[in-house]
Design a protein around this motif. Structure first.
Motif, PDB file in Angstrom:
ATOM      1  N   HIS A   1       0.834  -1.204   0.000  1.00  0.00           N
ATOM      2  CA  HIS A   1       0.000   0.000   0.000  1.00  0.00           C
ATOM      3  C   HIS A   1       0.864   1.247   0.000  1.00  0.00           C
ATOM      4  O   HIS A   1       1.920   1.289   0.652  1.00  0.00           O
ATOM      5  CB  HIS A   1      -0.901   0.027   1.242  1.00  0.00           C
ATOM      6  N   GLY A   2       0.406   2.265  -0.724  1.00  0.00           N
ATOM      7  CA  GLY A   2       1.031   3.582  -0.671  1.00  0.00           C
ATOM      8  C   GLY A   2       2.459   3.632  -1.138  1.00  0.00           C
ATOM      9  O   GLY A   2       3.260   4.431  -0.630  1.00  0.00           O
ATOM     10  N   SER A  24       5.487   4.706  -3.041  1.00  0.00           N
ATOM     11  CA  SER A  24       5.946   5.850  -3.829  1.00  0.00           C
ATOM     12  C   SER A  24       7.465   5.828  -3.908  1.00  0.00           C
ATOM     13  O   SER A  24       8.145   5.433  -2.951  1.00  0.00           O
ATOM     14  CB  SER A  24       5.488   7.174  -3.205  1.00  0.00           C
ATOM     15  N   GLN A  30       9.164  11.465 -10.203  1.00  0.00           N
ATOM     16  CA  GLN A  30       8.326  10.550  -9.435  1.00  0.00           C
ATOM     17  C   GLN A  30       8.034   9.320 -10.294  1.00  0.00           C
ATOM     18  O   GLN A  30       7.345   9.407 -11.303  1.00  0.00           O
ATOM     19  CB  GLN A  30       7.013  11.223  -9.020  1.00  0.00           C
ATOM     20  N   LYS A  39       3.689   6.334  -7.788  1.00  0.00           N
ATOM     21  CA  LYS A  39       2.820   7.342  -7.181  1.00  0.00           C
ATOM     22  C   LYS A  39       1.707   6.678  -6.376  1.00  0.00           C
ATOM     23  O   LYS A  39       0.643   6.347  -6.923  1.00  0.00           O
ATOM     24  CB  LYS A  39       2.219   8.236  -8.283  1.00  0.00           C
ATOM     25  N   ASN A  40       1.985   6.417  -5.110  1.00  0.00           N
ATOM     26  CA  ASN A  40       0.978   5.896  -4.181  1.00  0.00           C
ATOM     27  C   ASN A  40       0.317   4.628  -4.713  1.00  0.00           C
ATOM     28  O   ASN A  40      -0.901   4.510  -4.782  1.00  0.00           O
ATOM     29  CB  ASN A  40      -0.073   6.977  -3.898  1.00  0.00           C
ATOM     30  N   ALA A  98      -0.942   0.791  -4.875  1.00  0.00           N
ATOM     31  CA  ALA A  98      -1.396  -0.354  -4.082  1.00  0.00           C
ATOM     32  C   ALA A  98      -1.331  -1.587  -4.965  1.00  0.00           C
ATOM     33  O   ALA A  98      -1.730  -1.541  -6.137  1.00  0.00           O
ATOM     34  CB  ALA A  98      -2.815  -0.129  -3.572  1.00  0.00           C
ATOM     35  N   GLU A 130       8.018   5.855   0.357  1.00  0.00           N
ATOM     36  CA  GLU A 130       6.858   5.746   1.235  1.00  0.00           C
ATOM     37  C   GLU A 130       6.157   4.423   0.955  1.00  0.00           C
ATOM     38  O   GLU A 130       6.316   3.833  -0.110  1.00  0.00           O
ATOM     39  CB  GLU A 130       5.867   6.894   0.981  1.00  0.00           C
ATOM     40  N   GLY A 131       5.363   3.972   1.943  1.00  0.00           N
ATOM     41  CA  GLY A 131       4.531   2.799   1.735  1.00  0.00           C
ATOM     42  C   GLY A 131       4.990   1.585   2.506  1.00  0.00           C
ATOM     43  O   GLY A 131       6.087   1.560   3.085  1.00  0.00           O
ATOM     44  N   LYS A 161       1.497   4.799 -12.100  1.00  0.00           N
ATOM     45  CA  LYS A 161       0.220   4.445 -11.488  1.00  0.00           C
ATOM     46  C   LYS A 161      -0.349   3.191 -12.132  1.00  0.00           C
ATOM     47  O   LYS A 161      -0.050   2.880 -13.288  1.00  0.00           O
ATOM     48  CB  LYS A 161      -0.797   5.581 -11.649  1.00  0.00           C
TER      49      LYS A 161
END
Length: 245
Positions: free
Chosen positions: A9-10, A12, A23, A26-27, A29, A63-64, A222
């Motif tokens: 999850h999440g 990045s 980037q 991007k977030n 899952a 992140e994540g 994504k």
């Protein structure tokens, strides 16, 4: 429903290029199930290879969280992550990543020895897995003496020999013709069905779509689309060694 092998999850991730940050994820899952081949597709630069690097412990996301076999991967220390990969993950790459000086048998035996398997057992397991991918007559050939399809089969045998619960394949057919590519994806399917492994394949090869249990399309960091083609086997139908429970 089959058990989740990976649940993330999440996720990045950005890279610094000169004075700018690009980037790449991007977030995101993502999840993958035991007994299923999940195919991540998308154009070059879409973030798919970075995603499997984050899922497999090769590259820490910014992140994540990644839950792999129920464990929070990136909360582990680096040496624990390395051990997790050794114990539970198999890797298959576009460039085969074989040692030029080692024959097919030694390529597989070496990995098993790293895992602590004694020499005689390692040789027996290496022989069995190389025979299972159709290389029983090529055990003593070095990479220079093998075709592209045979080299990739050695790489698959090396990944399967540890009986991993997670197998990550990054563009495993891009250097192969159509017939050899189909052989490779069939072998990965067998690993999912017979061994209960969760197989995650990154590819931009549209020929492979017909062989996927699940297709995830990525673009610009994504996930755009996630299609389940066939349901994973029911939880408990097979253990990770392929035997019935």
């Amino acid at each position: 429903m089959s058990a989740l092998a990976i649940d993330a999850h999440g996720i990045s991730k950005a890279y610094k290029i000169g004075k700018t940050r690009q980037q790449v994820l991007k977030n995101v899952a993502f999840n993958a199930y035991h007994g299923q081949v999940t195919m991540i597709m998308g154009p070059s630069g879409s973030g798919k290879s970075t995603l499997i690097a984050a899922l497999s412990g090769l590259m820490k996301p910014d992140e994540g969280e990644v839950l792999a076999l129920g464990e929070s991967l990136w909360l582990k220390k680096r040496n624990q992550i390395d051990r997790f990969r050794l114990d539970h993950c198999g890797f298959i790459f576009q460039g085969f990543n074989l040692f030029p000086a080692l024959d097919a048998m030694a390529q597989v035996v070496q990995v098993l020895r790293y895992c602590g398997v004694n020499k005689s057992d390692a040789r027996a397991r290496a022989t069995a897995v190389l025979e299972s991918v159709g290389l029983g007559q090529r055990l003593r050939q070095k990479p220079a003496e093998l075709s592209g399809g045979e080299k990739q089969r050695v790489a698959i045998a090396r990944a399967l020999a540890k009986e991993p619960q997670l197998i990550f394949a990054d563009e495993p057919t891009s250097a192969l013709d159509s017939s050899n590519g189909q052989v490779i994806i069939r072998l990965l399917h067998q690993a999912a069905r017979q061994r209960g492994a969760a197989i995650v394949v990154v590819t931009h090869d549209p020929r492979l779509e017909a062989h996927a249990d699940r297709i995830i399309h990525m673009e610009d960091g994504k996930i755009l689309d996630d299609r389940m083609i066939s349901e994973p086997p029911a939880h408990g139908a097979a253990n990770h060694n392929g035997s019935q429970q």
